[in-house]
Motif scaffolding. Structure first.
Motif, PDB file in Angstrom:
ATOM      1  N   THR A  34       0.814  -1.211   0.000  1.00 35.02           N
ATOM      2  CA  THR A  34       0.000   0.000   0.000  1.00 35.02           C
ATOM      3  C   THR A  34       0.851   1.265   0.000  1.00 35.02           C
ATOM      4  OG1 THR A  34      -0.178  -0.278   2.404  1.00 35.02           O
ATOM      5  CG2 THR A  34      -2.033  -1.034   1.077  1.00 35.02           C
ATOM      6  N   MET A  35       2.044   1.197   0.601  1.00 34.28           N
ATOM      7  CA  MET A  35       2.929   2.372   0.607  1.00 34.28           C
ATOM      8  C   MET A  35       3.347   2.726  -0.817  1.00 34.28           C
ATOM      9  SD  MET A  35       3.150   0.441   3.463  1.00 34.28           S
ATOM     10  CE  MET A  35       4.488  -0.730   3.148  1.00 34.28           C
ATOM     11  N   ILE A  36       3.705   1.703  -1.578  1.00 33.67           N
ATOM     12  CA  ILE A  36       4.141   1.933  -2.954  1.00 33.67           C
ATOM     13  C   ILE A  36       2.964   2.357  -3.818  1.00 33.67           C
ATOM     14  CG2 ILE A  36       5.127   0.813  -4.995  1.00 33.67           C
ATOM     15  CD1 ILE A  36       6.816  -0.889  -3.092  1.00 33.67           C
ATOM     16  N   THR A  37       1.797   1.777  -3.579  1.00 27.82           N
ATOM     17  CA  THR A  37       0.604   2.179  -4.344  1.00 27.82           C
ATOM     18  C   THR A  37       0.314   3.657  -4.140  1.00 27.82           C
ATOM     19  OG1 THR A  37      -0.336  -0.044  -4.114  1.00 27.82           O
ATOM     20  CG2 THR A  37      -1.852   1.722  -4.712  1.00 27.82           C
ATOM     21  N   ASP A  38       0.366   4.114  -2.902  1.00 26.51           N
ATOM     22  CA  ASP A  38       0.109   5.523  -2.599  1.00 26.51           C
ATOM     23  C   ASP A  38       1.149   6.417  -3.270  1.00 26.51           C
ATOM     24  OD1 ASP A  38      -1.179   7.717  -1.067  1.00 26.51           O
ATOM     25  OD2 ASP A  38       0.732   7.752   0.008  1.00 26.51           O
ATOM     26  N   LEU A  39       2.399   6.011  -3.219  1.00 23.95           N
ATOM     27  CA  LEU A  39       3.470   6.787  -3.839  1.00 23.95           C
ATOM     28  C   LEU A  39       3.261   6.924  -5.339  1.00 23.95           C
ATOM     29  CD1 LEU A  39       6.280   8.108  -4.039  1.00 23.95           C
ATOM     30  CD2 LEU A  39       7.258   5.798  -4.051  1.00 23.95           C
ATOM     31  N   GLY A  52      -3.180  -1.916  -7.122  1.00 22.71           N
ATOM     32  CA  GLY A  52      -2.395  -2.393  -5.992  1.00 22.71           C
ATOM     33  C   GLY A  52      -2.813  -3.809  -5.611  1.00 22.71           C
ATOM     34  N   LEU A  53      -1.846  -4.683  -5.465  1.00 26.00           N
ATOM     35  CA  LEU A  53      -2.166  -6.070  -5.130  1.00 26.00           C
ATOM     36  C   LEU A  53      -2.598  -6.220  -3.673  1.00 26.00           C
ATOM     37  CD1 LEU A  53       0.677  -8.111  -6.895  1.00 26.00           C
ATOM     38  CD2 LEU A  53      -1.563  -7.431  -7.780  1.00 26.00           C
ATOM     39  N   MET A  54      -1.960  -5.478  -2.775  1.00 29.25           N
ATOM     40  CA  MET A  54      -2.191  -5.661  -1.338  1.00 29.25           C
ATOM     41  C   MET A  54      -3.013  -4.501  -0.786  1.00 29.25           C
ATOM     42  SD  MET A  54       1.668  -6.856  -0.276  1.00 29.25           S
ATOM     43  CE  MET A  54       2.594  -7.939  -1.389  1.00 29.25           C
ATOM     44  N   GLY A  55      -3.891  -4.822   0.133  1.00 30.79           N
ATOM     45  CA  GLY A  55      -4.731  -3.805   0.745  1.00 30.79           C
ATOM     46  C   GLY A  55      -4.336  -3.521   2.172  1.00 30.79           C
ATOM     47  N   SER A  56      -5.165  -2.768   2.865  1.00 28.69           N
ATOM     48  CA  SER A  56      -4.926  -2.418   4.258  1.00 28.69           C
ATOM     49  C   SER A  56      -4.863  -3.678   5.118  1.00 28.69           C
ATOM     50  CB  SER A  56      -6.056  -1.514   4.753  1.00 28.69           C
ATOM     51  OG  SER A  56      -5.947  -1.277   6.130  1.00 28.69           O
ATOM     52  N   GLY A  57      -3.887  -3.711   6.024  1.00 24.54           N
ATOM     53  CA  GLY A  57      -3.771  -4.833   6.946  1.00 24.54           C
ATOM     54  C   GLY A  57      -3.153  -6.084   6.366  1.00 24.54           C
ATOM     55  N   VAL A  58      -2.718  -6.035   5.118  1.00 28.78           N
ATOM     56  CA  VAL A  58      -2.140  -7.216   4.464  1.00 28.78           C
ATOM     57  C   VAL A  58      -0.643  -7.307   4.778  1.00 28.78           C
ATOM     58  CG1 VAL A  58      -1.622  -8.296   2.251  1.00 28.78           C
ATOM     59  CG2 VAL A  58      -3.850  -7.248   2.624  1.00 28.78           C
ATOM     60  N   ASP A  59      -0.194  -8.490   5.120  1.00 28.54           N
ATOM     61  CA  ASP A  59       1.205  -8.738   5.464  1.00 28.54           C
ATOM     62  C   ASP A  59       1.980  -9.147   4.218  1.00 28.54           C
ATOM     63  OD1 ASP A  59       3.627  -9.630   6.400  1.00 28.54           O
ATOM     64  OD2 ASP A  59       2.802 -10.854   8.010  1.00 28.54           O
ATOM     65  N   PRO A  60       2.886  -8.299   3.715  1.00 26.15           N
ATOM     66  CA  PRO A  60       3.614  -8.632   2.476  1.00 26.15           C
ATOM     67  C   PRO A  60       4.577  -9.808   2.632  1.00 26.15           C
ATOM     68  CG  PRO A  60       4.479  -6.614   3.451  1.00 26.15           C
ATOM     69  CD  PRO A  60       3.240  -6.961   4.217  1.00 26.15           C
ATOM     70  N   HIS A  61       5.002 -10.092   3.875  1.00 23.89           N
ATOM     71  CA  HIS A  61       5.914 -11.211   4.098  1.00 23.89           C
ATOM     72  C   HIS A  61       5.261 -12.541   3.720  1.00 23.89           C
ATOM     73  CE1 HIS A  61       8.720  -8.661   6.317  1.00 23.89           C
ATOM     74  NE2 HIS A  61       7.703  -8.212   7.022  1.00 23.89           N
ATOM     75  N   LEU A  62       3.956 -12.623   3.919  1.00 27.15           N
ATOM     76  CA  LEU A  62       3.235 -13.886   3.738  1.00 27.15           C
ATOM     77  C   LEU A  62       2.360 -13.906   2.498  1.00 27.15           C
ATOM     78  CD1 LEU A  62       2.088 -14.405   7.450  1.00 27.15           C
ATOM     79  CD2 LEU A  62       4.177 -15.231   6.351  1.00 27.15           C
ATOM     80  N   TYR A  63       2.334 -12.812   1.748  1.00 26.63           N
ATOM     81  CA  TYR A  63       1.386 -12.668   0.638  1.00 26.63           C
ATOM     82  C   TYR A  63       1.746 -13.572  -0.537  1.00 26.63           C
ATOM     83  CZ  TYR A  63      -1.880 -10.416  -2.564  1.00 26.63           C
ATOM     84  OH  TYR A  63      -2.912 -10.172  -3.430  1.00 26.63           O
ATOM     85  N   LYS A  64       0.742 -14.298  -1.027  1.00 26.55           N
ATOM     86  CA  LYS A  64       0.908 -15.156  -2.203  1.00 26.55           C
ATOM     87  C   LYS A  64       0.036 -14.639  -3.333  1.00 26.55           C
ATOM     88  CE  LYS A  64       1.802 -19.353   0.516  1.00 26.55           C
ATOM     89  NZ  LYS A  64       1.329 -20.735   0.809  1.00 26.55           N
ATOM     90  N   ALA A  65       0.526 -14.760  -4.554  1.00 21.87           N
ATOM     91  CA  ALA A  65      -0.216 -14.264  -5.719  1.00 21.87           C
ATOM     92  C   ALA A  65      -1.392 -15.182  -6.039  1.00 21.87           C
ATOM     93  CB  ALA A  65       0.711 -14.162  -6.925  1.00 21.87           C
ATOM     94  N   SER A  66      -2.559 -14.586  -6.239  1.00 21.28           N
ATOM     95  CA  SER A  66      -3.721 -15.321  -6.730  1.00 21.28           C
ATOM     96  C   SER A  66      -3.695 -15.305  -8.263  1.00 21.28           C
ATOM     97  CB  SER A  66      -5.004 -14.660  -6.233  1.00 21.28           C
ATOM     98  OG  SER A  66      -5.148 -13.364  -6.826  1.00 21.28           O
ATOM     99  N   GLU A  67      -4.568 -16.078  -8.864  1.00 22.96           N
ATOM    100  CA  GLU A  67      -4.638 -16.055 -10.326  1.00 22.96           C
ATOM    101  C   GLU A  67      -5.061 -14.665 -10.818  1.00 22.96           C
ATOM    102  OE1 GLU A  67      -6.708 -19.296 -12.167  1.00 22.96           O
ATOM    103  OE2 GLU A  67      -5.916 -20.747 -10.731  1.00 22.96           O
TER     104      GLU A  67
END
Length: 303
Positions: A34-39, A52-67
């Motif tokens: 979200t920081m990069i999306t805002d920038l 933006g792939l990730m939203g509020s409260g999403v942990d990028p360390h654990l994030y996996k790509a969906s289809e």
């Protein structure tokens, strides 16, 4: 393994259908955190389409790509991500996009590695939470401006104007943050959080930073970790500890309980935004608003 195979097949199929810009002739830009999306939205304005792939409260360390994520990435003109292995579970997908000639940019690759904080927890060997140093985030802004301008030279001048305006806002933010932190005595500048996301913040503003889970939320805090940190809190007479919006509250609540079991009290000083911004449309949903909110929360609780 089967899901990974399907995702990689999807990448290949979607890339073959990629047509570049949409009908509105705007660049398609995909971002991760979200920081990069805002920038990117601040620099690109209404000249680009940002997903933006990730939203509020999403942990990028654990994030996996969906289809669905793979579909967005494969249709992008530019992909901006943090790098330094923050988005560790997306690395293989980014590499595939790069090999398919999609402009894939790790913004932290532009930073001077000699000045970064080392870490054995990440394959990059660096702490990836670099956005908590405002000067590093300025460099992110300059890199975004450069890449957008190269991809869309017709609008390069507008991107540069937007960059200048945003950099001035970051300068104002840095001055405001310094003034707020100066009201907190140095002996009270001990920041205890769920995981070690604030080391760059601590380095910039002279805080001792201690995270219960270490640098990555992929590592679990054990009983010994909790007891050791509880003893530290009592020894240093720390007044407050902090929850993080992208990390479950139970770890900090367990720490508070461990301190209480030793006949000592420590307050939960509030929730900090670490690996993700607040909800879209709120002040904390912007990088600048998040940073100011965090600092006010920390200083008010530790006073």
């Amino acid at each position: 393994m089967k899901k990974k195979f399907l995702i990689l097949i999807t990448i290949g199929l979607l890339f073959n259908c990629k047509n570049g810009k949409k009908e509105d002739n705007k660049l398609n830009v995909v971002t991760t955190t979200t920081m990069i999306t805002d920038l990117v939205k601040n620099i690109g304005g209404n000249l680009i389409n940002v997903e933006g792939l990730m939203g509020s409260g999403v942990d990028p360390h654990l994030y996996k790509a969906s289809e669905g994520d793979v579909a967005k990435l494969a249709q992008a003109d530019i992909i901006f991500y943090n790098g330094l292995h923050l988005e560790g579970k997306l690395v293989e997908v980014f590499e595939k996009m790069h090999h398919q000639d999609i402009n894939t940019i790790a913004l932290a690759d532009n930073l001077d590695k000699d000045r970064l904080i080392g870490s054995d927890y990440f394959q990059s060997n660096y702490d990836p939470h670099v956005w908590f140093n405002i000067d590093y985030f300025k460099q992110f802004a300059k890199k975004v401006t450069k890449e957008l301008s190269l991809e869309d030279p017709e609008n390069a001048e507008t991107y540069k104007v937007n960059e200048s305006f945003y950099l001035n806002k970051l300068i104002e933010l840095k001055e405001k943050i310094n003034n707020i932190i100066e009201t907190l005595p140095k002996e009270h500048r001990i920041l205890v959080t769920a995981h070690d996301a604030f080391n760059y913040f601590g380095e910039a503003y002279n805080f001792e930073v201690v995270g219960l889970q270490g640098l990555s939320t992929a590592t679990e805090a054990g009983v010994q970790d909790v007891q050791k940190l509880a003893a530290f809190i009592i020894e240093k007479n720390v007044k407050a500890i902090f929850v993080e919006s992208s990390v479950p509250k139970r770890t900090i609540q367990a720490l508070q309980a461990a301190v209480k079991a030793k006949n000592h009290q420590v307050e939960i000083g509030g929730t900090l935004y670490s690996d993700a911004l607040g909800d879209a449309g709120t002040v904390e949903g912007t990088y600048i608003g998040m940073f100011e909110y965090n600092v006010n929360t920390i200083v008010n609780a530790l006073k």
